[in-house]
Design a protein around this motif. Structure first.
Motif, PDB file in Angstrom:
ATOM      1  N   THR A 391       8.297 -12.357 -16.395  1.00 51.95           N
ATOM      2  CA  THR A 391       9.209 -12.109 -17.385  1.00 51.95           C
ATOM      3  C   THR A 391       9.493 -13.081 -18.465  1.00 51.95           C
ATOM      4  OG1 THR A 391       9.163  -9.859 -16.197  1.00 51.95           O
ATOM      5  CG2 THR A 391      11.456 -11.204 -17.557  1.00 51.95           C
ATOM      6  N   THR A 392       9.691 -13.040 -19.784  1.00 48.46           N
ATOM      7  CA  THR A 392       9.340 -14.446 -20.401  1.00 48.46           C
ATOM      8  C   THR A 392      10.835 -14.368 -21.144  1.00 48.46           C
ATOM      9  OG1 THR A 392       7.479 -13.458 -22.272  1.00 48.46           O
ATOM     10  CG2 THR A 392       7.165 -15.246 -20.749  1.00 48.46           C
ATOM     11  N   SER A 393      10.849 -14.621 -22.533  1.00 50.28           N
ATOM     12  CA  SER A 393      11.668 -14.643 -24.270  1.00 50.28           C
ATOM     13  C   SER A 393      11.420 -13.481 -24.190  1.00 50.28           C
ATOM     14  CB  SER A 393      11.624 -16.015 -24.703  1.00 50.28           C
ATOM     15  OG  SER A 393      10.319 -15.782 -25.441  1.00 50.28           O
ATOM     16  N   ASP A 394       9.581 -12.955 -24.121  1.00 48.16           N
ATOM     17  CA  ASP A 394       9.577 -11.311 -24.487  1.00 48.16           C
ATOM     18  C   ASP A 394       9.858 -10.275 -23.962  1.00 48.16           C
ATOM     19  OD1 ASP A 394       9.216 -13.027 -27.449  1.00 48.16           O
ATOM     20  OD2 ASP A 394       7.132 -13.111 -26.856  1.00 48.16           O
ATOM     21  N   GLY A 395      10.106 -10.561 -22.338  1.00 48.49           N
ATOM     22  CA  GLY A 395      10.452  -9.779 -21.703  1.00 48.49           C
ATOM     23  C   GLY A 395       8.883  -9.847 -21.083  1.00 48.49           C
ATOM     24  N   PRO A 396       9.236  -8.419 -20.037  1.00 45.49           N
ATOM     25  CA  PRO A 396       8.333  -8.144 -19.317  1.00 45.49           C
ATOM     26  C   PRO A 396       6.494  -8.277 -19.503  1.00 45.49           C
ATOM     27  CG  PRO A 396       9.251  -6.631 -18.879  1.00 45.49           C
ATOM     28  CD  PRO A 396      10.229  -7.459 -20.079  1.00 45.49           C
ATOM     29  N   MET A 397       5.554  -8.697 -19.964  1.00 48.09           N
ATOM     30  CA  MET A 397       4.749  -8.614 -21.126  1.00 48.09           C
ATOM     31  C   MET A 397       3.373  -8.792 -20.650  1.00 48.09           C
ATOM     32  SD  MET A 397       4.693  -7.516 -24.779  1.00 48.09           S
ATOM     33  CE  MET A 397       6.041  -7.851 -25.536  1.00 48.09           C
ATOM     34  N   LEU A 398       2.725  -7.960 -20.342  1.00 49.63           N
ATOM     35  CA  LEU A 398       0.900  -8.439 -20.148  1.00 49.63           C
ATOM     36  C   LEU A 398       0.341  -9.119 -21.213  1.00 49.63           C
ATOM     37  CD1 LEU A 398      -1.139  -8.865 -17.807  1.00 49.63           C
ATOM     38  CD2 LEU A 398      -1.563  -6.449 -18.239  1.00 49.63           C
ATOM     39  N   HIS A 399      -0.547  -9.687 -21.154  1.00 47.08           N
ATOM     40  CA  HIS A 399      -1.402 -10.306 -22.425  1.00 47.08           C
ATOM     41  C   HIS A 399      -2.626  -9.922 -21.733  1.00 47.08           C
ATOM     42  CE1 HIS A 399      -3.329 -10.864 -26.136  1.00 47.08           C
ATOM     43  NE2 HIS A 399      -4.231 -12.029 -24.998  1.00 47.08           N
TER      44      HIS A 399
END
Length: 417
Positions: A391-399
């Motif tokens: 979880t980063t500043s963009d939220g829990p996001m998988l690339h």
């Protein structure tokens, strides 16, 4: 014949209703799935709103949410259209059944009047003995028997038709109430959509005021992605070089053996990246299996929404290319291999893990992992957990990316819809 046609008609109506019901059921499931995605996005947006800093991920999540809301309204419209068709069909069925029932009752009344006129045994005996010969008398006996049976059947058909009519009227009433509820739901969703579009306009206005900061963020993102891409490219180039070396060595041994046996040298395969990476039977099988599952590969997370698509993107004056897709998911969601293969590498960059898996001449890349459960050289199976999302500043996001050799492919064309 009339009774036969009535039965066929009722059978057709039953099957038609079943088909519509099945379609309505599918639409309900689709609507529920969309709502789950909306709720997950909203949950992450609520967390993001606690931070004063606007992020690109937040903008993308809001845009994705609006797209989902529009999609949900589209599903509701399809449900209403289905119900309109069902209401129209059931209305016609009710009218047809009422006509059939009226005709059946009319015929039955005629039979009752005839039976009243010939109600005593004496009249029946006179009808039989008035026959000109034995054969005609026998036929008259059979006629009276069949007439009695037919009258009973006709009464049963009248009861059955009345029952079907009542059932269809109940269904019709239910459909009308359901349509009324759907129209209210549609209005409610349109109001929500209008509010979210207002929020979107506010966010874009905020973005325009912070455009310089966003340009810096995008530049930083580009540098980070370029560093990861170099590592991926170098790892794949090493795999290609090793595969080429093995193939050339095998070709040399095969040619030497052919010369020793005084036979012509075996024909060489064209020297392409695909042929090098699929030189072994295992690699060729993995590659073929991956390709055959195009459009059916499982998602790399159990639930989530694509908030940023593959390809070129422009935010204000800044532009960038996404070589994969960004999937917003739940906090701590398990990241899964989309197909069986071998782990090409596991690396950590700036506190997050990147995992690459080889499937013959195809590669899948999983970025932004908080932890990794696999190591280089491990064999993994389809849907095996390989780590958890960060979880980063963009939220829990998988690339997530898919490549064939060194060519980037659009993951949306490969994973299940």
């Amino acid at each position: 014949m009339k009774l036969h046609k009535l039965l066929l008609f009722l059978l057709f109506v039953t099957f038609a209703s079943s088909a519509v019901a099945q379609s309505s059921s599918q639409l309900k499931k689709k609507k529920e799935a969309i709502q789950r995605e909306i709720e997950l996005l909203q949950k992450n947006l609520n967390k993001a709103a606690q931070s004063k800093k606007l992020t690109l991920g937040e903008i993308n999540a809001l845009n994705a949410k609006i797209r989902l809301m529009q999609s949900k309204i589209g599903v509701i419209n399809s449900e209403i259209k289905n119900l309109d068709s069902e209401i129209h069909e059931n209305t016609n069925t009710v009218h047809s059944l009422q006509t059939q029932l009226s005709q059946l009752k009319k015929e039955y009344a005629g039979m009752i009047r005839f039976a009243q006129r010939n109600r005593n045994s004496y009249d029946k005996m006179m009808f039989i003995f008035a026959a000109s010969d034995f054969n005609q008398a026998y036929k008259r006996i059979k006629y009276l028997q069949q007439f009695g049976q037919y009258r009973k059947k006709q009464a049963d058909y009248i009861q059955g038709t009345e029952k079907s009519l009542k059932y269809k009227i109940v269904i019709l009433d239910k459909s009308l109430k359901e349509k009324s509820n759907l129209l209210k739901e549609q209005e409610n969703e349109q109001n929500k959509l209008a509010k979210n579009k207002t929020e979107q306009a506010s966010v874009l206005n905020k973005f325009s005021r912070q455009e310089k900061q966003f340009s810096k963020d995008i530049a930083t993102r580009k540098r980070q992605q370029a560093a990861i891409d170099r590592q991926i490219r170098n790892a794949i180039q090493r795999e290609i070089a090793l595969a080429r070396k093995r193939a050339e060595e095998e070709a040399r041994i095969a040619a030497a053996k052919a010369r020793a046996d005084n036979k012509p040298a075996p024909a060489e395969k064209p020297k392409t990246t695909t042929n090098y990476l699929t030189a072994t039977p295992e690699a060729a099988k993995l590659s073929a299996g991956f390709e055959n599952n195009r459009g059916r590969l499982p998602w790399p997370v159990g639930s989530g929404t694509i908030t940023e698509n593959f390809g070129r993107h422009t935010e204000g004056q800044a532009g960038y290319t996404n070589d994969g897709v960004n999937i917003m998911t739940a906090d701590g969601a398990a990241v899964r291999a989309v197909f069986s293969g071998d782990v090409l590498f596991v690396t950590m960059m700036q506190g997050i893990y990147v995992v690459a898996i080889r499937h013959g001449d195809y590669f899948t890349i999983y970025q932004n992992l908080r932890s990794a459960n696999v190591a280089k050289g491990d064999k993994v199976e389809t849907r095996q957990t390989i780590g958890t999302v960060a979880t980063t500043s963009d939220g829990p996001m998988l690339h997530f990316e898919i490549m064939r050799g060194q060519v980037k492919l659009n993951p949306e064309a490969w994973i299940a819809k």
